[in-house]
Design a protein around this motif. Sequence first.
Motif, PDB file in Angstrom:
ATOM      1  N   GLY A 149      23.463  41.893 -27.576  1.00 47.46           N
ATOM      2  CA  GLY A 149      24.584  41.020 -27.932  1.00 47.46           C
ATOM      3  C   GLY A 149      25.649  41.005 -26.847  1.00 47.46           C
ATOM      4  N   GLY A 150      25.970  42.199 -26.289  1.00 46.54           N
ATOM      5  CA  GLY A 150      26.962  42.250 -25.223  1.00 46.54           C
ATOM      6  C   GLY A 150      26.504  41.537 -23.969  1.00 46.54           C
ATOM      7  N   GLY A 151      25.232  41.745 -23.574  1.00 52.59           N
ATOM      8  CA  GLY A 151      24.728  41.116 -22.355  1.00 52.59           C
ATOM      9  C   GLY A 151      24.646  39.607 -22.461  1.00 52.59           C
ATOM     10  N   LEU A 152      24.055  39.102 -23.566  1.00 51.61           N
ATOM     11  CA  LEU A 152      23.948  37.648 -23.737  1.00 51.61           C
ATOM     12  C   LEU A 152      25.322  37.013 -23.908  1.00 51.61           C
ATOM     13  N   GLY A 153      26.202  37.708 -24.659  1.00 46.53           N
ATOM     14  CA  GLY A 153      27.532  37.146 -24.889  1.00 46.53           C
ATOM     15  C   GLY A 153      28.340  37.034 -23.605  1.00 46.53           C
ATOM     16  N   ILE A 154      28.335  38.072 -22.759  1.00 46.12           N
ATOM     17  CA  ILE A 154      29.129  38.020 -21.523  1.00 46.12           C
ATOM     18  C   ILE A 154      28.546  37.001 -20.548  1.00 46.12           C
ATOM     19  N   PHE A 155      27.207  36.808 -20.595  1.00 47.82           N
ATOM     20  CA  PHE A 155      26.609  35.793 -19.721  1.00 47.82           C
ATOM     21  C   PHE A 155      27.052  34.399 -20.139  1.00 47.82           C
ATOM     22  N   LEU A 156      27.072  34.137 -21.464  1.00 46.84           N
ATOM     23  CA  LEU A 156      27.501  32.819 -21.941  1.00 46.84           C
ATOM     24  C   LEU A 156      28.982  32.598 -21.703  1.00 46.84           C
ATOM     25  N   ALA A 157      29.787  33.676 -21.819  1.00 44.36           N
ATOM     26  CA  ALA A 157      31.234  33.522 -21.681  1.00 44.36           C
ATOM     27  C   ALA A 157      31.668  33.440 -20.228  1.00 44.36           C
ATOM     28  N   GLU A 158      30.976  34.159 -19.320  1.00 44.99           N
ATOM     29  CA  GLU A 158      31.483  34.272 -17.958  1.00 44.99           C
ATOM     30  C   GLU A 158      30.478  33.897 -16.879  1.00 44.99           C
ATOM     31  N   GLY A 159      29.267  33.530 -17.269  1.00 40.57           N
ATOM     32  CA  GLY A 159      28.307  33.082 -16.269  1.00 40.57           C
ATOM     33  C   GLY A 159      28.789  31.815 -15.580  1.00 40.57           C
ATOM     34  N   GLY A 160      28.824  31.818 -14.253  1.00 36.33           N
ATOM     35  CA  GLY A 160      29.339  30.671 -13.503  1.00 36.33           C
ATOM     36  C   GLY A 160      30.828  30.713 -13.286  1.00 36.33           C
ATOM     37  N   ILE A 161      31.528  31.614 -14.018  1.00 34.39           N
ATOM     38  CA  ILE A 161      32.973  31.768 -13.836  1.00 34.39           C
ATOM     39  C   ILE A 161      33.278  33.062 -13.099  1.00 34.39           C
ATOM     40  N   ASN A 162      32.599  34.108 -13.508  1.00 29.21           N
ATOM     41  CA  ASN A 162      32.802  35.428 -12.913  1.00 29.21           C
ATOM     42  C   ASN A 162      31.744  35.647 -11.830  1.00 29.21           C
ATOM     43  N   ASP A 163      32.194  35.891 -10.606  1.00 32.42           N
ATOM     44  CA  ASP A 163      31.261  36.061  -9.477  1.00 32.42           C
ATOM     45  C   ASP A 163      30.338  37.266  -9.662  1.00 32.42           C
ATOM     46  N   ASP A 164      30.750  38.234 -10.499  1.00 33.17           N
ATOM     47  CA  ASP A 164      29.921  39.432 -10.722  1.00 33.17           C
ATOM     48  C   ASP A 164      28.875  39.225 -11.811  1.00 33.17           C
ATOM     49  N   ILE A 165      28.956  38.111 -12.538  1.00 37.75           N
ATOM     50  CA  ILE A 165      27.969  37.803 -13.591  1.00 37.75           C
ATOM     51  C   ILE A 165      27.281  36.503 -13.189  1.00 37.75           C
ATOM     52  N   GLU A 166      26.273  36.592 -12.322  1.00 33.64           N
ATOM     53  CA  GLU A 166      25.605  35.402 -11.804  1.00 33.64           C
ATOM     54  C   GLU A 166      24.350  35.039 -12.588  1.00 33.64           C
ATOM     55  N   ASN A 167      23.716  36.014 -13.214  1.00 30.95           N
ATOM     56  CA  ASN A 167      22.484  35.721 -13.943  1.00 30.95           C
ATOM     57  C   ASN A 167      22.368  36.665 -15.148  1.00 30.95           C
TER      58      ASN A 167
END
Length: 477
Positions: A149-167
Amino acid sequence: MTPPSLAPSMQQRVDRALHSPTIEFMLIGLILASVLLVFIEVGLPFGSGGHGVVVGLQRWLTGAFWLELGLRGWAARNKQRFLKHYWWDILAVIPFPTQIVVLRLLRLLRLLRVGILLNRNLGRIYPALAIGLGAQIGLVAILGVLLLGGGLGIFLAEGGINDDIENLPQALWWSLFTLVAAEPIGAEPVTLVGRILTLMVMLGGLTLFAVITGLVSAVMVQRLRSTMEYRTMALDELRNHTVICGWNRNGRHIVEELLFDGGLQDSPILIIAEFEETPERSLRHLNLSHIYFHVADYTRIDVLKSINIAQSARAILLADTTRPRSDQDIDARTVLAALTIEKINPAIYTCAQLLDRRNDVQLKAAGVDDVIVADEVTSHMIATSARTQGSVEVMAELLTVQVGNQFYKVPILPSWVDLSFWQAVDRLKRSHDALLVAVELSYPNRHTLVNPPANYRLGPKDQLIVIARKRPELRDY
């Protein structure tokens, strides 16, 4: 054969089917498939062809889950208890709009149900292993919900916005490190949703660490204890179990016989009485994985309902000596409990132990199947042994499942209807090396013919009482 008035209702049949191992393993597979589809859905671009296929499959699975939960709610005797146990499952399958993918992550909550189902079925297949792995399976399920839940949620919330969460792999590693360290490792959230998710994962990590510490401590303490502490579970989850009401010095031998019986060794045993100290010490030589204790007054209707007496297969009422009472009071409690049990579950098999034969009338009127007066049985065995010297060894062997031959009751085959008693004796001895000694008639009232005439004709509802080394499985050849 069960009389029509005592046949299980449609709700009872549905409830038993939903709790069968086959259905539960199918449900585990569907839940894991649903979680996998959530991963694929998050990783695919919204509106693509593949995304549409995944959403369609999720809708089919949602329909299946709604059908399952709807049947469980319909079959549940206590609707409030159903909502208490399944509220997160209902929340997990709410059909949120496909555009709000974050809310669809609630499907991960059903991983908790996977842990519960695995624990239950592991207890059926390998009880000894279930004792050691039960808590670990539940812990892994909670860990899976937090991590995924944490991994999928942070990817949906910050993927493409946060340079440290690219994939997605980076997001899952972030979730794992944050969960273990209880602080954001690898990426600092930049959005409000990301910060809320980070806080939830951190709190989950702190809680998880406390749980693991407590679990390890409990295991270490348990290994040092000289006696095994009995397990606890939600009593209303028991099905097809044996309930022993009351306790005395005969109880240990009764539990031994039930556990050694091949047909009952997987059936849970619930012992209920007003214990000052539960008797697991006297049962420590047995496998306690299928034995449960409940300290309560078994003559109360609310207590009997709380142990799911309606789904119990058999009830044994012992002359209870856990509290100082007169013989008359002990028998009165046995009669009251028997009346209540038969009222709640008329189809149950009941066997009651009395101290005074004069109380037998009330039990027979209540529909109790068998009544045993312990002093009478002991006296008859002693007198028989004195009359026919050495016969006590025969009776001792027949009355235990732990050695030699035992009594078994088997239904007759349709092709055996109208056979003579002597023909049935011959067939059983030739095919199963079993000795037919009696026939139980169910119409108009249940009674047993011991050693009936050789020309007695078997009826369609008769049951055969045989002596054999193992239960005969009758079949037409």
